[in-house]
Structures are given as C-alpha cells and as structure tokens.
Design an enzyme around this catalytic site. Structure first.
Site, short mmCIF file in Angstrom:
data_model
loop_
_atom_site.label_atom_id
_atom_site.label_comp_id
_atom_site.label_asym_id
_atom_site.label_seq_id
_atom_site.Cartn_x
_atom_site.Cartn_y
_atom_site.Cartn_z
CG ASN A 79 -1.82 -1.21 1.30
OD1 ASN A 79 -2.30 -1.68 0.27
ND2 ASN A 79 -2.05 -1.74 2.49
CG HIS B 183 4.78 -2.14 5.13
ND1 HIS B 183 4.73 -0.80 5.40
CD2 HIS B 183 3.49 -2.56 5.12
CE1 HIS B 183 3.47 -0.42 5.56
NE2 HIS B 183 2.70 -1.47 5.38
P1 5GP Z 1 -0.31 -1.06 5.94
O1 5GP Z 1 -1.75 -0.89 6.27
O2 5GP Z 1 0.48 0.20 6.26
O3 5GP Z 1 -0.03 -1.59 4.57
O4 5GP Z 1 0.21 -2.20 6.92
C1 5GP Z 1 0.72 -1.99 8.17
C2 5GP Z 1 0.79 -3.34 8.84
O5 5GP Z 1 1.70 -3.25 9.92
C3 5GP Z 1 -0.53 -3.82 9.41
O6 5GP Z 1 -0.84 -5.08 8.82
C4 5GP Z 1 -0.28 -3.93 10.91
O7 5GP Z 1 -0.91 -5.05 11.47
C5 5GP Z 1 1.23 -4.04 10.98
N1 5GP Z 1 1.85 -3.48 12.17
C6 5GP Z 1 1.59 -2.25 12.71
N2 5GP Z 1 2.40 -2.03 13.77
C7 5GP Z 1 3.19 -3.14 13.88
C8 5GP Z 1 4.25 -3.50 14.79
O8 5GP Z 1 4.61 -2.76 15.71
N3 5GP Z 1 4.83 -4.71 14.59
C9 5GP Z 1 4.45 -5.55 13.58
N4 5GP Z 1 5.11 -6.71 13.49
N5 5GP Z 1 3.46 -5.25 12.71
C10 5GP Z 1 2.84 -4.05 12.87
#
Ligand code: 5GP
Ligand code: ZN
Length: 136
Positions: free
Chosen positions: A88, A101
């Site tokens: 994303n 990521h």
């Molecule tokens: P996005 O929505 O930005 O593509 O994904 C962010 C992802 O990071 C989400 O799936 C969320 O669950 C994960 N996430 C957020 N904070 C942390 C963290 O502190 N540690 C880990 N391992 N995952 C996280």
C-alpha cells in the site's frame, strides 16, 4: 537513512523486538502483529523509505528475489494453498505505517479472508482517455 520516529526503522534494525523470519544486509521480514492469516509477514527495508516511489533502486531490485525466497520458506513451512503480495502506498490506499513494506499473506482454502476490490466498468472512450493520461 533511518528515521528516528519510525517504528518500522526500529523493527527493521533490531531496536524493537519482532518475530523475524528472514534477515539480510538490506531487509528484515517479520510476522505482522495484526495478521490477516497465519504467517502474514512484512518485508521491511533497513533504510527508511516512505513508500515504493521513495525506495532506492538497490533495494527495489533485490525485493522480488527476497520475496521469492521468503515466500518459498512460507509455502514449505505453512503448507499454504496460495499467497497474496500486497503493498500500500499512501493513506488513501490503506497505508497506515509510512515506512515501505511488502505484505506476504499466505492463503488457505476457506480461510475466510477477503483481499480485493470491487470490479469496475469503463467504456472504450473512457479507457482510451485514461490510457492517454498515463502515457501522455
Ligand atoms: P499497511 O496498512 O500500512 O499496509 O500495513 C501496516 C501493517 O503493519 C498492518 O498489517 C499492521 O498489522 C502491521 N503493524 C503495525 N504495527 C506493527 C508493529 O509494531 N509490529 C508488527 N510486526 N506489525 C505491525
Ligand atoms: Zn522507517
């Protein structure tokens, strides 16, 4: 460069503990804390980049080989039936952590997850106009 207030910089560089499944000089891959399915993994570059468009080429060109390697480890270990790669860029696209990521989301028969979009329709004229906006 690392960013002081970025949680994924800290995780990628080992300053905050996370469940690492892979690490090399450029990337760390960790289990997502809010998993869509068992084994949901995030590949994080160790250098900060806000999003795909900010990711240095040296990282970009190693990303897919790394994803293949980790994806293969996951397929072998988890015996999943398929895998979604999700990435994303920007809040409107669902990005909640502003450090690049790549999500690796193993899929299992009847896992009850839903990853996708509403299928749209466009006329030929609309498609042509949209294509023109992209290619100029
Ligand atoms: P996005 O929505 O930005 O593509 O994904 C962010 C992802 O990071 C989400 O799936 C969320 O669950 C994960 N996430 C957020 N904070 C942390 C963290 O502190 N540690 C880990 N391992 N995952 C996280
Ligand atoms: Zn960062």
């Amino acid at each position: 460069m690392k960013k002081d207030d970025c949680i994924f910089c800290k995780i990628a560089n080992g300053e905050i503990p996370a469940r690492t499944v892979y690490e090399d000089d450029k990337f760390r891959a960790v289990l997502d804390l809010g998993p869509a399915t068992d084994g949901h993994t995030l590949i994080l570059p160790k250098e900060h980049a806000d999003n795909l468009f900010d990711l240095p080429e040296e990282y970009a060109k190693e990303l897919i080989p790394v994803a293949q390697k980790i994806g293969s480890m996951m397929k072998a270990g988890l015996k999943c039936d398929g895998m979604n790669l999700v990435q994303n860029n920007g809040q409107v696209a669902g990005q909640t952590v502003m450090h690049f990521h790549l999500h690796l989301i193993p899929r299992y028969e009847n896992d009850g997850q839903r990853i996708g979009w509403k299928v749209g329709e466009r006329t030929d004229e609309e498609f042509d106009a949209i294509r023109k906006r992209i290619v100029g």
